[in-house]
Design an enzyme around this catalytic site. Structure first.
Site, PDB file in Angstrom:
ATOM      1  N   ASN A   9      -0.693   1.991  -1.604  1.00 37.65           N
ATOM      2  CA  ASN A   9       0.345   2.970  -1.955  1.00 37.65           C
ATOM      3  C   ASN A   9      -0.323   4.035  -2.827  1.00 37.65           C
ATOM      4  O   ASN A   9      -0.580   3.800  -4.002  1.00 37.65           O
ATOM      5  CB  ASN A   9       1.478   2.267  -2.713  1.00 37.65           C
ATOM      6  CG  ASN A   9       2.493   3.247  -3.282  1.00 37.65           C
ATOM      7  OD1 ASN A   9       2.492   4.437  -2.942  1.00 37.65           O
ATOM      8  ND2 ASN A   9       3.355   2.754  -4.144  1.00 37.65           N
ATOM      9  N   TRP A  10      -0.601   5.171  -2.221  1.00 34.31           N
ATOM     10  CA  TRP A  10      -1.357   6.212  -2.942  1.00 34.31           C
ATOM     11  C   TRP A  10      -0.496   6.933  -3.981  1.00 34.31           C
ATOM     12  O   TRP A  10      -1.009   7.677  -4.797  1.00 34.31           O
ATOM     13  CB  TRP A  10      -1.920   7.241  -1.966  1.00 34.31           C
ATOM     14  CG  TRP A  10      -3.000   6.708  -1.064  1.00 34.31           C
ATOM     15  CD1 TRP A  10      -3.405   5.405  -0.932  1.00 34.31           C
ATOM     16  CD2 TRP A  10      -3.815   7.472  -0.166  1.00 34.31           C
ATOM     17  NE1 TRP A  10      -4.420   5.315  -0.006  1.00 34.31           N
ATOM     18  CE2 TRP A  10      -4.686   6.564   0.480  1.00 34.31           C
ATOM     19  CE3 TRP A  10      -3.890   8.824   0.174  1.00 34.31           C
ATOM     20  CZ2 TRP A  10      -5.631   6.983   1.428  1.00 34.31           C
ATOM     21  CZ3 TRP A  10      -4.824   9.239   1.118  1.00 34.31           C
ATOM     22  CH2 TRP A  10      -5.685   8.328   1.732  1.00 34.31           C
ATOM     23  N   LYS A  11       0.825   6.749  -3.916  1.00 29.38           N
ATOM     24  CA  LYS A  11       1.746   7.477  -4.806  1.00 29.38           C
ATOM     25  C   LYS A  11       1.458   8.991  -4.707  1.00 29.38           C
ATOM     26  O   LYS A  11       1.026   9.452  -3.663  1.00 29.38           O
ATOM     27  CB  LYS A  11       1.638   6.947  -6.237  1.00 29.38           C
ATOM     28  CG  LYS A  11       1.742   5.415  -6.274  1.00 29.38           C
ATOM     29  CD  LYS A  11       1.984   4.876  -7.635  1.00 29.38           C
ATOM     30  CE  LYS A  11       2.078   3.357  -7.533  1.00 29.38           C
ATOM     31  NZ  LYS A  11       2.469   2.736  -8.769  1.00 29.38           N
ATOM     32  N   HIS A  94      10.899   1.329  -3.960  1.00 32.61           N
ATOM     33  CA  HIS A  94       9.854   1.187  -4.979  1.00 32.61           C
ATOM     34  C   HIS A  94      10.479   1.394  -6.359  1.00 32.61           C
ATOM     35  O   HIS A  94      11.378   2.227  -6.512  1.00 32.61           O
ATOM     36  CB  HIS A  94       8.738   2.206  -4.739  1.00 32.61           C
ATOM     37  CG  HIS A  94       7.535   1.937  -5.592  1.00 32.61           C
ATOM     38  ND1 HIS A  94       7.480   2.322  -6.909  1.00 32.61           N
ATOM     39  CD2 HIS A  94       6.378   1.293  -5.326  1.00 32.61           C
ATOM     40  CE1 HIS A  94       6.316   1.925  -7.413  1.00 32.61           C
ATOM     41  NE2 HIS A  94       5.630   1.303  -6.481  1.00 32.61           N
ATOM     42  N   GLU A  96       9.589   2.970  -8.849  1.00 31.78           N
ATOM     43  CA  GLU A  96       9.571   4.369  -9.336  1.00 31.78           C
ATOM     44  C   GLU A  96      10.710   5.173  -8.713  1.00 31.78           C
ATOM     45  O   GLU A  96      11.283   6.052  -9.357  1.00 31.78           O
ATOM     46  CB  GLU A  96       8.189   4.989  -9.047  1.00 31.78           C
ATOM     47  CG  GLU A  96       7.137   4.414  -9.990  1.00 31.78           C
ATOM     48  CD  GLU A  96       5.729   4.351  -9.424  1.00 31.78           C
ATOM     49  OE1 GLU A  96       5.437   5.049  -8.430  1.00 31.78           O
ATOM     50  OE2 GLU A  96       4.914   3.581  -9.986  1.00 31.78           O
ATOM     51  N   GLU A 166       7.343  -6.687  -6.823  1.00 31.74           N
ATOM     52  CA  GLU A 166       6.608  -5.865  -7.781  1.00 31.74           C
ATOM     53  C   GLU A 166       7.317  -5.908  -9.136  1.00 31.74           C
ATOM     54  O   GLU A 166       8.250  -5.122  -9.376  1.00 31.74           O
ATOM     55  CB  GLU A 166       6.527  -4.421  -7.299  1.00 31.74           C
ATOM     56  CG  GLU A 166       5.795  -4.249  -5.986  1.00 31.74           C
ATOM     57  CD  GLU A 166       5.136  -2.879  -5.883  1.00 31.74           C
ATOM     58  OE1 GLU A 166       3.928  -2.842  -5.620  1.00 31.74           O
ATOM     59  OE2 GLU A 166       5.814  -1.866  -6.082  1.00 31.74           O
ATOM     60  N   GLY A 172       1.076  -0.423 -12.649  1.00 34.26           N
ATOM     61  CA  GLY A 172       0.290   0.620 -13.305  1.00 34.26           C
ATOM     62  C   GLY A 172       0.007   0.341 -14.772  1.00 34.26           C
ATOM     63  O   GLY A 172      -0.442   1.219 -15.498  1.00 34.26           O
ATOM     64  N   SER A 211      -0.671  -3.923 -10.534  1.00 38.05           N
ATOM     65  CA  SER A 211      -1.994  -4.050 -11.157  1.00 38.05           C
ATOM     66  C   SER A 211      -2.925  -5.027 -10.436  1.00 38.05           C
ATOM     67  O   SER A 211      -3.718  -5.726 -11.067  1.00 38.05           O
ATOM     68  CB  SER A 211      -1.861  -4.422 -12.640  1.00 38.05           C
ATOM     69  OG  SER A 211      -1.209  -3.371 -13.345  1.00 38.05           O
ATOM     70  N   GLY A 232      -1.508  -0.086  -5.738  1.00 39.29           N
ATOM     71  CA  GLY A 232      -1.380   1.302  -6.181  1.00 39.29           C
ATOM     72  C   GLY A 232      -2.731   1.851  -6.611  1.00 39.29           C
ATOM     73  O   GLY A 232      -3.553   2.255  -5.786  1.00 39.29           O
ATOM     74  N   GLY A 233      -2.968   1.860  -7.914  1.00 39.34           N
ATOM     75  CA  GLY A 233      -4.179   2.469  -8.470  1.00 39.34           C
ATOM     76  C   GLY A 233      -5.463   2.071  -7.770  1.00 39.34           C
ATOM     77  O   GLY A 233      -6.320   2.922  -7.471  1.00 39.34           O
TER      78      GLY A 233
END
Ligand code: PGA
Length: 250
Positions: A9-11, A94, A96, A166, A172, A211, A232-233
């Protein structure tokens, strides 16, 4: 045996300049019959990346979609458009989107249904806030988020979906859930769905997200109900993401 799914997930990260080498590195990674790899870049890069992925086994997904099928919804992107440019998957709910953009359980359920109506596989994200975990309400929150979708679309729809657990406090933050915490919630999700349909629950892929990195991924993926990760990251760094893919291969 369930296949593992490793989803990036590149966000809201990336650029045409940066995406090229990242996609190339992912395309160069070894493939495995029991591991599926998926990347979810921002909308504007989907069509270009779809062309780059053509002929490969790497799948493409979007990070969001409209609950509406078509019409005067300025700025929105429909499920049909995502199919049109080559997406197979879409993330819905998600944390966010839920916390920063006010998406409630019903809207998430409508997005889930809109995705499936056009043949996209939704990746339904569920997860508790830290305060909810501390108040021992984790299972209750996850159950509510799941039930909102089940009430709208029924258990049969889960045969064409993926769930991502999640925990919001792990996204993150560098504080990942322990393998035991992840397994506990994954098993809870599977058991809850098994009450409605044991076969669908047994074959459902449940990803962990929050994470995940190369340093903690092996213990997480070793849990019996963890079928991969929503990353993600670490999905933005080819070396990290490739290590996570390698861990999924076992
Ligand atoms: P993270 O994000 O790996 O950077 O914690 C996961 C996600 O939000 O999907």
């Amino acid at each position: 045996m369930r296949r593992k799914l490793v989803a990036g997930n590149w966000k809201m990260h990336g650029s045409r300049l940066d995406n090229g080498p990242l996609v190339e590195a992912i395309l160069g990674a070894p493939t495995h019959a029991n591991v599926e790899c998926l990347i979810c870049p921002p909308f504007v890069y989907l069509a270009e990346i779809a062309r780059e992925l053509r002929g490969s086994t790497v799948r493409l997904g979007a990070q969001n979609l409209s609950a509406e099928a078509q019409g005067p919804y300025t700025g929105e992107i429909s499920a049909a458009m995502l199919r049109d440019v080559g997406c197979d998957y879409v993330i819905v709910g998600h944390s966010e989107r839920r916390t920063l953009f006010g998406e409630d359980d019903l809207l998430v359920a409508r997005k889930f249904a809109a995705a499936q109506a056009r043949g996209l596989t939704p990746i339904l994200c569920v997860g508790e806030q830290l305060s909810e975990r501390e108040a021992d309400r984790t299972h209750e929150v996850i159950a509510r988020q799941l039930d909102a979708v089940l009430d709208l679309t029924g258990i049969a729809s889960l045969a064409r979906a993926v769930i991502a657990y999640e925990p919001v406090w792990a996204i993150g933050t560098g504080h990942t859930a322990s393998p035991a915490q992840a397994q506990d919630v994954h098993a809870f999700i599977r058991q809850r769905l098994a009450h409605r349909d044991a076969k669908i629950a047994a074959s459902l892929q449940i990803l962990y997200g929050g994470s995940v990195k190369k340093g903690n991924v092996r213990d997480l993926f070793a849990q019996s109900d963890v079928d991969g990760g929503l990353i993600g990251g670490a999905s933005l760094k080819s070396e990290e993401f490739l290590s996570i893919m390698a861990a999924a291969r076992g």
